[in-house]
Enzyme design. Structure first.
Site, PDB file in Angstrom:
ATOM      1  N   GLU A  33       0.836  -1.214   0.000  1.00  0.00           N
ATOM      2  CA  GLU A  33       0.000   0.000   0.000  1.00  0.00           C
ATOM      3  C   GLU A  33       0.866   1.258   0.000  1.00  0.00           C
ATOM      4  O   GLU A  33       2.079   1.190   0.219  1.00  0.00           O
ATOM      5  CB  GLU A  33      -0.921   0.005   1.224  1.00  0.00           C
ATOM      6  CG  GLU A  33      -0.185   0.126   2.541  1.00  0.00           C
ATOM      7  CD  GLU A  33      -1.015   0.784   3.622  1.00  0.00           C
ATOM      8  OE1 GLU A  33      -1.499   1.904   3.397  1.00  0.00           O
ATOM      9  OE2 GLU A  33      -1.168   0.190   4.700  1.00  0.00           O
ATOM     10  N   LYS A  78      -3.677  -1.551  15.563  1.00  0.00           N
ATOM     11  CA  LYS A  78      -3.216  -0.709  16.662  1.00  0.00           C
ATOM     12  C   LYS A  78      -4.274  -0.588  17.718  1.00  0.00           C
ATOM     13  O   LYS A  78      -5.464  -0.594  17.406  1.00  0.00           O
ATOM     14  CB  LYS A  78      -2.935   0.687  16.133  1.00  0.00           C
ATOM     15  CG  LYS A  78      -1.523   0.833  15.776  1.00  0.00           C
ATOM     16  CD  LYS A  78      -1.117   2.267  15.610  1.00  0.00           C
ATOM     17  CE  LYS A  78       0.200   2.222  14.904  1.00  0.00           C
ATOM     18  NZ  LYS A  78       0.192   2.914  13.656  1.00  0.00           N
TER      19      LYS A  78
HETATM   20  N1  PSU Z   1      -3.102   1.767  10.801  1.00  0.00           N
HETATM   21  C1  PSU Z   1      -1.752   1.862  10.969  1.00  0.00           C
HETATM   22  N2  PSU Z   1      -1.004   2.474  10.018  1.00  0.00           N
HETATM   23  C2  PSU Z   1      -1.560   2.978   8.870  1.00  0.00           C
HETATM   24  C3  PSU Z   1      -2.977   2.845   8.707  1.00  0.00           C
HETATM   25  C4  PSU Z   1      -3.695   2.246   9.686  1.00  0.00           C
HETATM   26  O1  PSU Z   1      -1.243   1.413  11.977  1.00  0.00           O
HETATM   27  O2  PSU Z   1      -0.842   3.527   8.005  1.00  0.00           O
HETATM   28  C5  PSU Z   1      -3.602   3.359   7.432  1.00  0.00           C
HETATM   29  C6  PSU Z   1      -3.834   2.190   6.458  1.00  0.00           C
HETATM   30  O3  PSU Z   1      -3.627   2.644   5.130  1.00  0.00           O
HETATM   31  C7  PSU Z   1      -5.317   1.876   6.659  1.00  0.00           C
HETATM   32  C8  PSU Z   1      -5.883   3.256   6.924  1.00  0.00           C
HETATM   33  O4  PSU Z   1      -5.933   1.239   5.576  1.00  0.00           O
HETATM   34  O5  PSU Z   1      -4.890   3.906   7.721  1.00  0.00           O
HETATM   35  C9  PSU Z   1      -7.221   3.207   7.618  1.00  0.00           C
HETATM   36  O6  PSU Z   1      -7.799   4.464   7.635  1.00  0.00           O
HETATM   37  P1  PSU Z   1      -9.336   4.638   8.090  1.00  0.00           P
HETATM   38  O7  PSU Z   1      -9.359   4.273   9.551  1.00  0.00           O
HETATM   39  O8  PSU Z   1      -9.639   6.077   7.843  1.00  0.00           O
HETATM   40  O9  PSU Z   1     -10.136   3.702   7.255  1.00  0.00           O
END
Ligand code: PSU
Ligand code: MN
Length: 307
Positions: free
Chosen positions: A28, A162
């Site tokens: 990604e 996390k």
């Molecule tokens: N969690 C992490 N590091 C990240 C992300 C999430 O520990 O970089 C990023 C990933 O790309 C994930 C996105 O798909 O955040 C999720 O965002 P949202 O909660 O807005 O869907």
């Protein structure tokens, strides 16, 4: 008339690998643009590609560049993603908007899964997935990553989620939508910086070969959706769960106070934790994603070599 080729650019090395059924691992780009500071972001992105190559697979970093889905971004594009402040964070809902407007964006887990599937890649390596946020019963903040895992046939290797998230609710959600969650060499859900959360997983496996068989059987049976492989952070880079939770609770309170909403919540929390742990959390982040790249390369190889 809509033509996918006008929006999807698969770079030659990956086209060749697809044609010869070689193992490929998707990566990604949100982690490059919004997950890590410069220059650690670009250095890590390049290193991940090397680890994957050294372990017998072809890396394919995915992003949206000037209105096209790029499968296999080159080093100049990676530099752009790592430095440019106007890069959008693209999830499922954003893809058609950014493509129509010929803009550039880094892809989240959900968007990367969609693009990998369009290209025909079935293994994807990331750091941590999005999930059900704490207090979601009031905010309804649930990452689109989970719905993508429910419907898109891509295997995702991560280090768990996390503790900025409600891990129990995240696991319940995945169970409801029938997503197998497999602990790789662990019986417990890894919690990103920590090898272990208190949550016991229903499935664990010590072998990427067995995991490949499970994935293959799921898709051969016509069961739609992803499989989540959770690989714990290497012991020497991990932190106790309780220690990280304290910092995360502070980050969460701060985001609430500042009224951070929607897609800004996750980047805000990640930045807060990173800035308040000197470079400890960043080092851990790099170590765990390197370990995931190794696991993903093995898995991609096993998936192409099912007996
Ligand atoms: N969690 C992490 N590091 C990240 C992300 C999430 O520990 O970089 C990023 C990933 O790309 C994930 C996105 O798909 O955040 C999720 O965002 P949202 O909660 O807005 O869907
Ligand atoms: Mn959200």
């Amino acid at each position: 008339m809509f033509k996918l080729e006008s929006f999807l650019e698969i770079r030659p090395e990956i086209k060749e690998a697809l044609a010869h059924k070689k193992p490929i691992v998707a990566l990604e780009s949100t982690i490059i643009s919004h997950g890590m500071p410069y220059p650690e972001n670009i250095n890590t992105a390049l290193e991940l590609e090397k680890i994957i190559r050294d372990n017998g697979a072809i890396p394919a970093t995915i992003a949206l560049i000037h209105g096209k889905i790029i499968i296999g971004v080159n080093s100049d594009e990676m530099e752009f993603l790592a430095k440019d402040k106007s890069i959008f964070k693209v999830s499922r809902m954003d893809i058609p908007v950014i493509l129509t407007r010929k803009q550039s964006g880094s892809t989240t887990v959900a968007a990367t899964m969609i693009c990998a599937k369009l290209a025909g890649i079935d293994v994807f390596v990331t750091g941590g997935i999005g999930g059900v946020h704490k207090n979601a019963e009031n905010t309804f903040d649930i990452s689109a990553d989970l719905q993508e895992l429910a419907q898109t046939n891509v295997a995702v290797v991560c280090a768990g989620a996390k503790a900025i998230l409600d891990l129990e609710k995240t696991i319940e959600y995945l169970e409801t939508f029938g997503v197998p969650v497999i602990g790789y060499q662990t019986e417990f859900l890894p919690a990103f910086y920590s090898r272990k959360s208190p949550i016991k997983l229903l499935c664990h496996s010590n072998s990427t070969q067995e995991i490949a068989q499970i994935i293959n059987l799921k898709w051969s049976m016509g069961l739609q959706g992803g499989v989540l492989i959770c690989n714990p952070i290497p012991e020497e880079n991990s932190y106790p769960y309780e220690e990280m939770e304290l910092l995360i609770t502070q980050a969460f309170k701060q985001s609430h106070l500042l009224g951070i909403k929607g897609k800004d919540v996750t980047p805000f929390l990640l930045k807060y934790i990173s800035e308040n742990s000197d470079k400890k959390s960043l080092k851990a982040n790099i170590a765990l994603i390197r370990s995931n790249a190794l696991c993903g390369a093995k898995l991609a190889f096993n998936l192409k070599n099912i007996d």
